[in-house]
Motif scaffolding. Sequence first.
Motif, PDB file in Angstrom:
ATOM      1  N   TRP A 330       0.819  -1.214   0.000  1.00  0.00           N
ATOM      2  CA  TRP A 330       0.000   0.000   0.000  1.00  0.00           C
ATOM      3  C   TRP A 330       0.853   1.265   0.000  1.00  0.00           C
ATOM      4  O   TRP A 330       0.386   2.345  -0.378  1.00  0.00           O
ATOM      5  CB  TRP A 330      -0.931   0.023   1.211  1.00  0.00           C
ATOM      6  CG  TRP A 330      -2.050  -0.963   1.136  1.00  0.00           C
ATOM      7  CD1 TRP A 330      -2.287  -1.996   1.977  1.00  0.00           C
ATOM      8  CD2 TRP A 330      -3.089  -1.004   0.152  1.00  0.00           C
ATOM      9  NE1 TRP A 330      -3.397  -2.704   1.587  1.00  0.00           N
ATOM     10  CE2 TRP A 330      -3.916  -2.106   0.461  1.00  0.00           C
ATOM     11  CE3 TRP A 330      -3.397  -0.230  -0.967  1.00  0.00           C
ATOM     12  CZ2 TRP A 330      -5.027  -2.446  -0.306  1.00  0.00           C
ATOM     13  CZ3 TRP A 330      -4.506  -0.573  -1.724  1.00  0.00           C
ATOM     14  CH2 TRP A 330      -5.311  -1.660  -1.398  1.00  0.00           C
ATOM     15  N   THR A 331       2.088   1.149   0.421  1.00  0.00           N
ATOM     16  CA  THR A 331       2.954   2.338   0.499  1.00  0.00           C
ATOM     17  C   THR A 331       3.835   2.504  -0.733  1.00  0.00           C
ATOM     18  O   THR A 331       4.619   3.450  -0.808  1.00  0.00           O
ATOM     19  CB  THR A 331       3.854   2.233   1.744  1.00  0.00           C
ATOM     20  OG1 THR A 331       4.660   1.049   1.655  1.00  0.00           O
ATOM     21  CG2 THR A 331       3.007   2.165   3.008  1.00  0.00           C
ATOM     22  N   ILE A 332       3.722   1.573  -1.698  1.00  0.00           N
ATOM     23  CA  ILE A 332       4.554   1.633  -2.905  1.00  0.00           C
ATOM     24  C   ILE A 332       3.646   1.717  -4.120  1.00  0.00           C
ATOM     25  O   ILE A 332       2.712   0.923  -4.260  1.00  0.00           O
ATOM     26  CB  ILE A 332       5.467   0.392  -3.014  1.00  0.00           C
ATOM     27  CG1 ILE A 332       6.342   0.255  -1.764  1.00  0.00           C
ATOM     28  CG2 ILE A 332       6.328   0.473  -4.264  1.00  0.00           C
ATOM     29  CD1 ILE A 332       7.192  -0.987  -1.755  1.00  0.00           C
ATOM     30  N   ASN A 333       3.930   2.658  -4.996  1.00  0.00           N
ATOM     31  CA  ASN A 333       3.112   2.848  -6.188  1.00  0.00           C
ATOM     32  C   ASN A 333       3.838   2.337  -7.430  1.00  0.00           C
ATOM     33  O   ASN A 333       5.070   2.289  -7.473  1.00  0.00           O
ATOM     34  CB  ASN A 333       2.767   4.326  -6.377  1.00  0.00           C
ATOM     35  CG  ASN A 333       1.909   4.853  -5.246  1.00  0.00           C
ATOM     36  OD1 ASN A 333       1.130   4.116  -4.637  1.00  0.00           O
ATOM     37  ND2 ASN A 333       2.057   6.138  -4.946  1.00  0.00           N
ATOM     38  N   SER A 334       3.064   1.977  -8.432  1.00  0.00           N
ATOM     39  CA  SER A 334       3.655   1.532  -9.691  1.00  0.00           C
ATOM     40  C   SER A 334       4.350   2.709 -10.368  1.00  0.00           C
ATOM     41  O   SER A 334       3.925   3.862 -10.215  1.00  0.00           O
ATOM     42  CB  SER A 334       2.569   0.963 -10.606  1.00  0.00           C
ATOM     43  OG  SER A 334       1.662   1.981 -10.988  1.00  0.00           O
ATOM     44  N   GLY A 338       0.896   4.618 -11.268  1.00  0.00           N
ATOM     45  CA  GLY A 338       0.881   5.095  -9.898  1.00  0.00           C
ATOM     46  C   GLY A 338      -0.106   4.406  -8.984  1.00  0.00           C
ATOM     47  O   GLY A 338      -0.394   4.900  -7.893  1.00  0.00           O
ATOM     48  N   TYR A 339      -0.650   3.247  -9.388  1.00  0.00           N
ATOM     49  CA  TYR A 339      -1.566   2.532  -8.497  1.00  0.00           C
ATOM     50  C   TYR A 339      -0.756   1.806  -7.416  1.00  0.00           C
ATOM     51  O   TYR A 339       0.402   1.431  -7.637  1.00  0.00           O
ATOM     52  CB  TYR A 339      -2.422   1.539  -9.281  1.00  0.00           C
ATOM     53  CG  TYR A 339      -1.653   0.417  -9.939  1.00  0.00           C
ATOM     54  CD1 TYR A 339      -1.263  -0.705  -9.215  1.00  0.00           C
ATOM     55  CD2 TYR A 339      -1.331   0.466 -11.293  1.00  0.00           C
ATOM     56  CE1 TYR A 339      -0.561  -1.737  -9.808  1.00  0.00           C
ATOM     57  CE2 TYR A 339      -0.631  -0.559 -11.893  1.00  0.00           C
ATOM     58  CZ  TYR A 339      -0.248  -1.657 -11.146  1.00  0.00           C
ATOM     59  OH  TYR A 339       0.454  -2.676 -11.726  1.00  0.00           O
ATOM     60  N   PRO A 340      -1.313   1.590  -6.228  1.00  0.00           N
ATOM     61  CA  PRO A 340      -0.588   0.863  -5.174  1.00  0.00           C
ATOM     62  C   PRO A 340      -0.301  -0.571  -5.624  1.00  0.00           C
ATOM     63  O   PRO A 340      -1.183  -1.257  -6.156  1.00  0.00           O
ATOM     64  CB  PRO A 340      -1.550   0.893  -3.988  1.00  0.00           C
ATOM     65  CG  PRO A 340      -2.480   2.020  -4.270  1.00  0.00           C
ATOM     66  CD  PRO A 340      -2.618   2.082  -5.759  1.00  0.00           C
ATOM     67  N   LEU A 341       0.906  -1.040  -5.405  1.00  0.00           N
ATOM     68  CA  LEU A 341       1.263  -2.398  -5.811  1.00  0.00           C
ATOM     69  C   LEU A 341       0.476  -3.453  -5.050  1.00  0.00           C
ATOM     70  O   LEU A 341       0.417  -4.616  -5.470  1.00  0.00           O
ATOM     71  CB  LEU A 341       2.763  -2.618  -5.606  1.00  0.00           C
ATOM     72  CG  LEU A 341       3.688  -1.788  -6.505  1.00  0.00           C
ATOM     73  CD1 LEU A 341       5.144  -2.157  -6.247  1.00  0.00           C
ATOM     74  CD2 LEU A 341       3.339  -1.989  -7.977  1.00  0.00           C
TER      75      LEU A 341
END
Length: 383
Positions: A330-334, A338-341
């Motif tokens: 939840w704290t890392i985006n693509s 930019g969606y949460p991984l």
Amino acid sequence: MGVSGSGKTETSHAVADALGFRHIEADHFHPEENVAHMRAGTPLSDADRVEWLQRLVIEMQRAIDDDVGFVLACSALKRRYRDLLRDAVPGLCFAHLSIDYDTAIQRVGGRAGHFMPISLVDSQFATLESPAGEPHVLVVDASQPREQVLNEITRWMKQDGGLAINAKEDLSAAPLDSANKRGGAHGGQRSSEPANMVDSQDVEPKGAELTTQPIYGGKFAQGFDRITDWLMAALLAFMVIVVFSSVVLRYAFGTGWTGAEELSRLAFVWLVFVGVASSMRRGELMAFSMIRDRFPHLLRRLVDSVSWIMVAVASALAAMGGWNQMQFGWTINSPVVGYPLAVAMVPVAASMVALAVLALIQLVNVWRRQPPLPIAEANVTAD
């Protein structure tokens, strides 16, 4: 067996009367929901047919308990349906009443009072998997006169093994030639008629296979199938639209959508794991049982139990791993969209939970399902 309009009911009644067998009409065992679907012109899904097939198995076993032969009028359009019936009654014979599309349309359109509308004939032919080449199968041209069809089936049953399928018996203490005679204990046939005894592999009871039939049935399973089917269709459509639009933009306008590849990969991950759960529920995953099938029935049950326990444990561990990755993701985006991984791990955790639950259900089924009784007389389905 055969599509709607092939003459299953009339032919099966005639065969049962000619041989003195019990007649079983499969249409009478459809749940009310199935009848409502067909009246509305909605084709039945595999999940819709589970309870229906289970009811037919019970009815066939009832005839076996009563030590009588039976003729079952049942569509049995897919190989998996026929295999399920074969598992319940080893050595079961199938007479396929084969007709062409135009004949089926003409016959279904000309009958009144039946819940099967003419609009479902197309789906019947689309679903039909020809039984030609399967064991104990006769393919009959059902466009012939009814009397000729009846003669072909009854002659086949008498000459080619239909009436020669008996229960497995111990012949060690019998006279040498008794294995080639039919006595009164095996259906009242004259002792001068030959009997082709079913091989022990054909009549040995079978336990619940790893993945040869759907796991669990009922309304919950139907809802699960509908959700997964719609979700997979939506994901596949999304992938096609995203990739196609990206290609058009790139080659037609010299531009492109940088997020197309990332989103299509995300949809593919969802599609794979949703498909795994759906295939597991329907019993469509691959199973290698060549060695397992050689074991005695009790040992097969033990092997199946260990297998399902391993599947449940592995799925539970994978679900825990997916859940942990979700918390972290939840704290890392693509990098592009930019969606949460964590979004990519949702189907992993959910599908693994579903697999663990289904494995536990099948573990219970391994011991709850009773092995089929050996048949004491020839049985044939005419659908």
